[in-house]
Design a protein around this motif. Structure first.
Motif, PDB file in Angstrom:
ATOM      1  N   THR A 140      86.778  13.518  52.128  1.00 28.17           N
ATOM      2  CA  THR A 140      86.745  13.252  50.539  1.00 28.17           C
ATOM      3  C   THR A 140      85.427  14.060  50.113  1.00 28.17           C
ATOM      4  O   THR A 140      84.881  14.760  50.881  1.00 28.17           O
ATOM      5  N   ARG A 141      85.111  13.981  48.959  1.00 26.82           N
ATOM      6  CA  ARG A 141      84.390  14.593  48.142  1.00 26.82           C
ATOM      7  C   ARG A 141      82.834  14.273  48.907  1.00 26.82           C
ATOM      8  O   ARG A 141      81.889  15.055  48.628  1.00 26.82           O
ATOM      9  N   THR A 142      82.882  12.952  48.870  1.00 30.52           N
ATOM     10  CA  THR A 142      81.620  12.389  49.395  1.00 30.52           C
ATOM     11  C   THR A 142      80.996  12.755  50.653  1.00 30.52           C
ATOM     12  O   THR A 142      79.898  13.170  50.974  1.00 30.52           O
ATOM     13  N   ASP A 143      82.093  12.948  51.572  1.00 31.17           N
ATOM     14  CA  ASP A 143      81.954  13.921  53.024  1.00 31.17           C
ATOM     15  C   ASP A 143      81.318  15.078  52.899  1.00 31.17           C
ATOM     16  O   ASP A 143      80.244  15.484  53.437  1.00 31.17           O
ATOM     17  N   HIS A 144      81.903  15.913  52.103  1.00 32.77           N
ATOM     18  CA  HIS A 144      81.536  17.266  51.763  1.00 32.77           C
ATOM     19  C   HIS A 144      80.024  17.306  51.267  1.00 32.77           C
ATOM     20  O   HIS A 144      79.103  18.051  51.616  1.00 32.77           O
ATOM     21  N   ARG A 145      79.605  16.307  50.498  1.00 36.16           N
ATOM     22  CA  ARG A 145      78.205  16.334  49.734  1.00 36.16           C
ATOM     23  C   ARG A 145      77.211  15.655  50.799  1.00 36.16           C
ATOM     24  O   ARG A 145      76.068  16.355  50.940  1.00 36.16           O
ATOM     25  N   SER A 146      77.569  15.263  51.789  1.00 30.22           N
ATOM     26  CA  SER A 146      76.753  14.501  52.797  1.00 30.22           C
ATOM     27  C   SER A 146      76.504  15.607  53.745  1.00 30.22           C
ATOM     28  O   SER A 146      75.577  15.744  54.432  1.00 30.22           O
ATOM     29  N   PHE A 147      77.760  16.433  54.117  1.00 33.21           N
ATOM     30  CA  PHE A 147      77.436  17.529  54.900  1.00 33.21           C
ATOM     31  C   PHE A 147      76.694  18.442  54.541  1.00 33.21           C
ATOM     32  O   PHE A 147      76.056  19.194  55.363  1.00 33.21           O
ATOM     33  N   GLY A 148      76.974  18.720  53.174  1.00 36.88           N
ATOM     34  CA  GLY A 148      76.038  19.950  52.833  1.00 36.88           C
ATOM     35  C   GLY A 148      74.656  19.297  52.663  1.00 36.88           C
ATOM     36  O   GLY A 148      73.780  20.278  52.882  1.00 36.88           O
ATOM     37  N   ALA A 149      74.318  18.259  52.426  1.00 38.00           N
ATOM     38  CA  ALA A 149      72.938  17.867  52.472  1.00 38.00           C
ATOM     39  C   ALA A 149      72.397  17.678  53.822  1.00 38.00           C
ATOM     40  O   ALA A 149      70.987  17.946  53.885  1.00 38.00           O
ATOM     41  N   THR A 150      73.088  17.513  54.798  1.00 35.08           N
ATOM     42  CA  THR A 150      72.521  17.619  56.381  1.00 35.08           C
ATOM     43  C   THR A 150      72.147  18.828  56.626  1.00 35.08           C
ATOM     44  O   THR A 150      71.373  19.319  57.072  1.00 35.08           O
ATOM     45  N   LEU A 151      73.116  20.055  56.300  1.00 33.37           N
ATOM     46  CA  LEU A 151      72.866  21.503  56.322  1.00 33.37           C
ATOM     47  C   LEU A 151      71.562  21.898  55.823  1.00 33.37           C
ATOM     48  O   LEU A 151      70.763  22.613  56.378  1.00 33.37           O
ATOM     49  N   VAL A 204      68.682  20.511  57.956  1.00 37.49           N
ATOM     50  CA  VAL A 204      68.291  21.211  58.999  1.00 37.49           C
ATOM     51  C   VAL A 204      67.826  22.477  58.736  1.00 37.49           C
ATOM     52  O   VAL A 204      66.642  22.941  59.306  1.00 37.49           O
ATOM     53  N   ALA A 205      68.355  23.257  57.614  1.00 40.96           N
ATOM     54  CA  ALA A 205      67.747  24.575  57.360  1.00 40.96           C
ATOM     55  C   ALA A 205      66.269  24.395  56.945  1.00 40.96           C
ATOM     56  O   ALA A 205      65.366  25.264  57.284  1.00 40.96           O
ATOM     57  N   ARG A 206      66.049  23.221  56.172  1.00 44.43           N
ATOM     58  CA  ARG A 206      64.540  23.099  55.733  1.00 44.43           C
ATOM     59  C   ARG A 206      63.415  22.769  56.876  1.00 44.43           C
ATOM     60  O   ARG A 206      62.818  23.306  57.013  1.00 44.43           O
ATOM     61  N   ASP A 207      64.140  21.968  57.899  1.00 41.73           N
ATOM     62  CA  ASP A 207      63.442  21.750  58.955  1.00 41.73           C
ATOM     63  C   ASP A 207      63.206  23.150  59.852  1.00 41.73           C
ATOM     64  O   ASP A 207      61.822  23.249  60.549  1.00 41.73           O
ATOM     65  N   ILE A 208      64.233  24.104  60.005  1.00 37.78           N
ATOM     66  CA  ILE A 208      64.083  25.193  60.816  1.00 37.78           C
ATOM     67  C   ILE A 208      63.160  26.176  60.313  1.00 37.78           C
ATOM     68  O   ILE A 208      61.964  26.421  60.793  1.00 37.78           O
ATOM     69  N   VAL A 209      62.876  26.226  58.845  1.00 40.88           N
ATOM     70  CA  VAL A 209      62.158  26.894  58.090  1.00 40.88           C
ATOM     71  C   VAL A 209      60.657  26.225  58.155  1.00 40.88           C
ATOM     72  O   VAL A 209      59.810  27.087  58.394  1.00 40.88           O
ATOM     73  N   ASP A 210      60.624  25.091  58.025  1.00 40.87           N
ATOM     74  CA  ASP A 210      59.121  24.437  58.262  1.00 40.87           C
ATOM     75  C   ASP A 210      58.709  24.660  59.734  1.00 40.87           C
ATOM     76  O   ASP A 210      57.522  24.896  59.846  1.00 40.87           O
ATOM     77  N   ALA A 211      59.436  24.667  60.640  1.00 42.87           N
ATOM     78  CA  ALA A 211      58.977  24.953  62.013  1.00 42.87           C
ATOM     79  C   ALA A 211      58.582  26.236  62.401  1.00 42.87           C
ATOM     80  O   ALA A 211      57.466  26.662  62.948  1.00 42.87           O
ATOM     81  N   CYS A 212      59.320  27.341  61.514  1.00 43.16           N
ATOM     82  CA  CYS A 212      59.053  28.632  61.714  1.00 43.16           C
ATOM     83  C   CYS A 212      57.628  28.928  60.859  1.00 43.16           C
ATOM     84  O   CYS A 212      56.717  29.640  61.249  1.00 43.16           O
ATOM     85  N   ARG A 213      57.392  28.354  59.923  1.00 41.20           N
ATOM     86  CA  ARG A 213      56.136  28.588  59.222  1.00 41.20           C
ATOM     87  C   ARG A 213      54.892  27.904  59.908  1.00 41.20           C
ATOM     88  O   ARG A 213      54.026  28.540  59.879  1.00 41.20           O
ATOM     89  N   ARG A 214      55.277  26.735  60.584  1.00 38.78           N
ATOM     90  CA  ARG A 214      54.276  26.024  61.614  1.00 38.78           C
ATOM     91  C   ARG A 214      53.877  27.139  62.699  1.00 38.78           C
ATOM     92  O   ARG A 214      52.579  27.175  63.002  1.00 38.78           O
ATOM     93  N   ALA A 215      54.914  27.728  63.206  1.00 37.91           N
ATOM     94  CA  ALA A 215      54.728  28.645  64.296  1.00 37.91           C
ATOM     95  C   ALA A 215      53.794  29.995  63.925  1.00 37.91           C
ATOM     96  O   ALA A 215      53.038  30.171  64.639  1.00 37.91           O
ATOM     97  N   VAL A 216      54.394  30.309  62.894  1.00 36.57           N
ATOM     98  CA  VAL A 216      53.433  31.704  62.229  1.00 36.57           C
ATOM     99  C   VAL A 216      52.058  31.127  61.940  1.00 36.57           C
ATOM    100  O   VAL A 216      51.261  31.975  62.332  1.00 36.57           O
ATOM    101  N   ARG A 217      51.722  30.126  61.478  1.00 37.33           N
ATOM    102  CA  ARG A 217      50.513  29.718  61.132  1.00 37.33           C
ATOM    103  C   ARG A 217      49.490  29.285  62.510  1.00 37.33           C
ATOM    104  O   ARG A 217      48.338  29.828  62.630  1.00 37.33           O
TER     105      ARG A 217
END
Length: 88
Positions: free
Chosen positions: A2-13, A16-29
């Motif tokens: 359903t459309r709700t599943d797609h929306r929640s899957f997109g939010a999950t992605l 995940v992308a935000r967490d990866i970027v935050d981890a990379c920023r912490r590593a660079v610092r």
């Protein structure tokens, strides 16, 4: 789906992308404020993890496979010899 599943899957992605970027920023610092000897130790540890550990795991799997194959031939040979002596 359903459309709700797609929306929640997109939010999950996005999460995940935000967490990866935050981890990379912490590593660079962390690398930016790290002294040279500590950076050298981290580079050596990272080189060990990237090169030596996979090599050791590969060799372990390779030799275990060889052991299983050789063991199968030995078991087959012993079974064949038992059958020959059992019939006589």
């Amino acid at each position: 789906m359903t459309r709700t599943d797609h929306r929640s899957f997109g939010a999950t992605l996005e999460d995940v992308a935000r967490d990866i970027v935050d981890a990379c920023r912490r590593a660079v610092r962390a690398i930016a404020v790290m002294p040279w000897p500590a950076m050298l130790a981290c580079c050596i540890a990272l080189a060990f993890v990237i090169s030596v550990l996979p090599l050791a795991l590969f060799l372990f799997v390779l030799f275990m496979g060889i052991k299983v194959i050789v063991g199968a031939f030995v078991v087959d040979r012993r079974r064949t010899s038992r059958e020959q002596f059992g019939e006589k």
